[in-house]
Design a protein around this motif. Structure first.
Motif, PDB file in Angstrom:
ATOM      1  N   SER A 137       4.007  -4.913   4.837  1.00  0.00           N
ATOM      2  CA  SER A 137       3.916  -3.773   4.966  1.00  0.00           C
ATOM      3  C   SER A 137       2.473  -3.545   4.434  1.00  0.00           C
ATOM      4  O   SER A 137       2.758  -4.280   3.019  1.00  0.00           O
ATOM      5  N   ALA A 138       1.784  -2.093   4.345  1.00  0.00           N
ATOM      6  CA  ALA A 138       0.497  -1.779   3.547  1.00  0.00           C
ATOM      7  C   ALA A 138       0.844  -0.620   3.330  1.00  0.00           C
ATOM      8  O   ALA A 138       2.044   0.801   3.991  1.00  0.00           O
ATOM      9  N   ASP A 139       0.083  -0.191   2.232  1.00  0.00           N
ATOM     10  CA  ASP A 139      -0.080   1.365   1.494  1.00  0.00           C
ATOM     11  C   ASP A 139      -0.954   2.023   0.827  1.00  0.00           C
ATOM     12  O   ASP A 139      -1.810   0.627   0.716  1.00  0.00           O
ATOM     13  N   ASP A 140      -1.185   2.567   2.053  1.00  0.00           N
ATOM     14  CA  ASP A 140      -2.848   3.434   1.119  1.00  0.00           C
ATOM     15  C   ASP A 140      -2.841   4.898   1.118  1.00  0.00           C
ATOM     16  O   ASP A 140      -2.372   5.563   1.015  1.00  0.00           O
ATOM     17  N   LYS A 141      -3.941   5.715  -0.575  1.00  0.00           N
ATOM     18  CA  LYS A 141      -3.307   6.290  -1.452  1.00  0.00           C
ATOM     19  C   LYS A 141      -3.892   7.366  -0.207  1.00  0.00           C
ATOM     20  O   LYS A 141      -3.486   8.854  -0.391  1.00  0.00           O
ATOM     21  N   ASP A 142      -4.874   7.239   0.497  1.00  0.00           N
ATOM     22  CA  ASP A 142      -5.764   7.842   1.068  1.00  0.00           C
ATOM     23  C   ASP A 142      -4.887   9.044   2.163  1.00  0.00           C
ATOM     24  O   ASP A 142      -4.022   8.519   2.629  1.00  0.00           O
ATOM     25  N   ASP A 143      -5.541  10.363   2.829  1.00  0.00           N
ATOM     26  CA  ASP A 143      -4.755  10.235   3.980  1.00  0.00           C
ATOM     27  C   ASP A 143      -4.300  10.353   5.063  1.00  0.00           C
ATOM     28  O   ASP A 143      -5.163   8.921   4.748  1.00  0.00           O
TER      29      ASP A 143
END
Length: 794
Positions: free
Chosen positions: A512-518
């Protein structure tokens, strides 16, 4: 007149007494003509006839008037016996109560007189005993007999009330005939004789308000609607008179204080129709504006008044409460005022009784109203922001100087002064924002990062230009709007393991992935392989469309011996506008597994050792052993060829070196035991001094004149020679070197401590002064200073 009445009364009583006395004398004469008093017969209970014995005494029951104040004693009566012939041989004797003191008897005639004034109220009757005896022998001629002297009452005691003063209460406006109180008097005279104790009540003072019943003494109201507010207290005088109230009777009086108790018969009333008040617009809610008071002449709970606002344009801004201690209505501010909006208000206030008596409801209504006018006074107010708080938005990474928003405040006063704005720097320590002091525009100073701080909460001040003390403050919340400036990455540091016997299309890891943006610029994530390896023969990628992806085995049959590690690049794209992507590398290790797919080992060397060591592994091990042996040999060789350093290390202090000789010496007289020439370098005798730190290029021949004598014991000359040789040596390195010699020097206060010169010194020298040289010479002091002691001991 009173004394005249008393004299007449006494004269009448005296006549009455004389009449009784004459009647007694007449009776006495009648009885005297009889030889005896015949008795009469009576029948007893059983028919027995009782014979009354013949009595020789003749008299009547005697009476005496009280309070007689005549000059002569009062004749009470006369005793006479029928055996008395008048020759004086009989003597009459009187005994009993008051005999000889109050009552005296003439022993010849038998006349009884009262010598003192009697008071019936002290004693109503006296019992006396009379006896006739022979005058000569005192022999009783008749048995003694008792008789009674009664004190006859006269009206000599006035009536007396039980209390000198009475207090009573009666409600105001009571009906006529309402009972107030009963007063009672008493008379000490005899109630059974005449009218001396017959009392009649009358009112002397207090008319026409009250009346009294003549026989009972009950006081009643005589007028209707007596008003306490007009007159609260009345003083009534009641008289009690004996003799039935007729003239000549005695009387007594008492005072009765009658108080009218209050009833609620009066409504409250305002003394004026309009009240004028004022209040500053700067007043805070709850502050008192003014007071009103309605007067109620009633007292107690009947006079309690409650206040309320029933009408007016200020009903929402003002309130009124009741101060029950002062019975005032307190007008208070309920909300803040604005002079510039409205300058005056009007209220209609009502005052009403709390307790109402139903008997007097017809006197109502028990309330009153008044108008209250309130003027609002202008006050110097601080600036007012148009909003209680502000919320602005600005995109992250916006250029410096980007306008965030605008705040606005104004002076509510009529002067409408200019406003200046500033930011409270305690709320903006990093100084991200600046505000235009004149128009209130807020701008950025530096770029903002939403991922670092999503909200900025600052405070803005507004002050009047000419009145700096008038200040207002408003909170400003600034939201940093997200832009897609962060590419998605692996949610964790993934490391996958695949079995050597994995089947084709077998899934072995989900990522899975993670994004610091909203969230708007993050998911949904898209997973894919780079175009250059999209046809990767080993692995393939499947996007699960739920922000996860599965990695699958494309072929069968992996071998750790051929390749035990694979690096698979994976491209992850976010859903932002524009979208961002990043390439992340997945590490895949090939492992040995059992038939069930469980991992056994992921180490390639471990797999080889199971079948025995290979030839290459053995060669590598032998090479390592040879290299270690060579290193050891070189180290030993270098150690042997290591040159001695010219510099003496700290721990190698020459002065502390000890040279041991197997020779005891010959004592202090032996001057040959030690040769100072041994301090000289043997090589220096021939004039050649080799350098041990470098290899000289040519032999250096010292000058003949500088060579010292072989057997010289002058250490000073020896050292100077060495110094000259070192200074003139062309083979000396450019760095300084130190050579240390164990030479003590000359000119010491202590002299030489060496035993080499002991042959030329006095053996009896006193070394006690060594004790004063300190701890450094303590050992020598112990060795030499105690010589005398040793000699004495020997």
């Amino acid at each position: 007149p009173k004394m005249k009445e008393e004299h007449c009364l006494h004269a009448a009583l005296l006549c009455l007494g004389m009449l009784c006395y004459s009647h007694g004398l007449t009776t006495e004469k009648l009885n005297h003509s009889r030889p005896s008093l015949h008795g009469h017969h009576e029948k007893g209970k059983e028919g027995q006839v009782l014979h009354r014995s013949k009595r020789g005494w003749v008299w009547n029951q005697f009476f005496v008037i009280e309070e007689y104040t005549g000059p002569d004693p009062v004749l009470v009566g006369r005793l006479h016996s029928d055996i008395d012939s008048g020759d004086g041989n009989i003597k009459y004797i009187l005994s009993g109560e008051g005999a000889g003191i109050i009552f005296v008897i003439d022993d010849k005639s038998g006349n009884i007189h009262a010598t003192k004034t009697l008071d019936r109220e002290e004693r109503a009757q006296y019992t006396l005993t009379a006896q006739a005896v022979d005058r000569n022998t005192n022999r009783p001629l008749e048995p003694p007999s008792e008789f009674i002297v009664k004190v006859q009452d006269i009206n000599d005691n006035p009536p007396e009330f039980l209390h000198e003063n009475y207090h009573a209460n009666v409600p105001e406006r009571s009906n006529v005939g309402t009972s107030v109180i009963q007063v009672t008097a008493s008379d000490a005279d005899d109630p059974t004789y005449g009218n001396s104790a017959k009392l009649v009540y009358s009112i002397l003072e207090g008319q026409p308000y009250f009346s009294v019943e003549a026989q009972t003494g009950i006081i009643r109201t005589a007028l209707p609607n007596m008003d306490r507010e007009a007159k609260e207290e009345y003083h009534v005088v009641i008289q009690a008179k004996d003799m039935g109230g007729h003239m000549g009777g005695l009387s007594g009086t008492t005072k009765v204080t009658i108080t009218l108790t209050d009833v609620n018969d009066n409504p409250p009333k305002f003394p004026q129709s309009v009240y004028q008040m004022s209040v500053s617009e700067a007043a805070v809610p709850g502050e008192e504006v003014g007071r009103v008071k309605a007067k109620d002449p009633d007292i107690g709970e009947n006079g309690l008044v409650a206040y309320s606002i029933i009408d007016g344009d200020g009903m929402d801004l003002f309130e009124i409460t009741t101060d029950y201690e002062t019975q005032e209505g307190v007008v208070k501010l309920k909300k803040t005022l604005d002079y510039e909006t409205k300058k005056s208000y009007s209220l209609k206030v009502e005052a009403a009784n709390v307790h109402i008596d139903p008997k007097f409801i017809s006197n109502g209504p028990f309330k009153d109203t008044v108008t209250v006018k309130i003027a609002v006074e202008d006050a110097d107010e601080p600036p007012v922001f148009l909003k209680p708080s502000y919320i602005f938005e600005v995109q992250e990474n916006a250029a410096s100087g980007t306008v965030v928003g605008k705040v606005h405040a104004k002076d509510p006063d009529a002067a409408n002064s200019a406003i200046r704005y500033s930011i409270d720097r305690h709320t903006d320590l990093e100084r991200y924002f600046v505000i235009n002091a004149e128009d209130g525009n807020i701008k950025t100073i530096k770029a903002l990062d939403r991922e670092e701080m999503a909200w900025h909460n600052i405070s803005v001040f507004a002050v009047e230009v000419h009145k700096q003390h008038q200040e207002a403050k408003v909170p400003v919340a600034i939201k940093v709007v997200d832009v897609n400036d962060n590419a998605p990455k692996f949610a964790a540091a993934y490391e996958a393991f695949v079995c050597e016997n994995a089947r084709s299309n077998q899934q072995f890891i989900t990522i899975s992935a993670d994004d610091k943006d909203d969230s708007a610029n993050g998911p949904r994530f898209i997973f894919s392989l780079p175009p250059e390896i999209i046809h990767n023969p080993n692995f393939t990628l499947r996007d699960n469309r739920d922000n996860t992806a599965s990695v699958l085995v494309r072929r069968e049959g992996f071998s750790r011996q051929k390749q035990d590690l694979y690096l698979l690049p994976i491209v992850i794209s976010d859903g932002g506008m524009p979208p961002l992507s990043s390439t992340n590398t997945l590490t895949i290790r090939v492992c040995g597994c059992d038939s069930g797919g469980s991992l056994l080992s992921c180490n390639a060397e471990a797999y080889v050792l199971n079948a025995g060591l290979s030839t290459g592994a053995l060669i590598a091990i032998l090479a390592c052993i040879v290299i270690l042996l060579v290193i050891v040999v070189l180290f030993v060789t270098l150690k042997r060829q290591k040159k001695e350093p010219l510099i003496v290390f700290e721990e190698e202090d020459v002065r502390e070196n000890i040279i041991t000789y197997d020779d005891e010496g010959g004592g202090e007289e032996d001057t040959e035991a030690f040769d100072i020439a041994t301090l000289q370098n043997p090589d220096g005798i021939n004039g050649f001094i080799p350098r041990k730190d470098i290899k000289p290029e040519y032999q250096y021949l010292p000058r003949p004149g500088l060579r010292p004598a072989p057997n010289s014991v002058d250490v000073d000359d020896f050292i100077n020679t060495r110094i000259q040789e070192a200074d003139n040596d062309p083979t000396a390195p450019p760095y300084d070197s130190i050579q240390i010699y164990g030479y003590e020097g000359r000119g010491s206060v202590a002299g030489s401590l060496s035993s080499l010169e002991s042959a030329t010194t006095d053996s009896d020298l006193d070394y006690d002064y060594l004790q004063n040289w300190g701890p450094r010479f303590k050992k020598l002091a112990d060795l030499y200073g105690s010589k005398d002691t040793f000699d004495d001991d020997s």
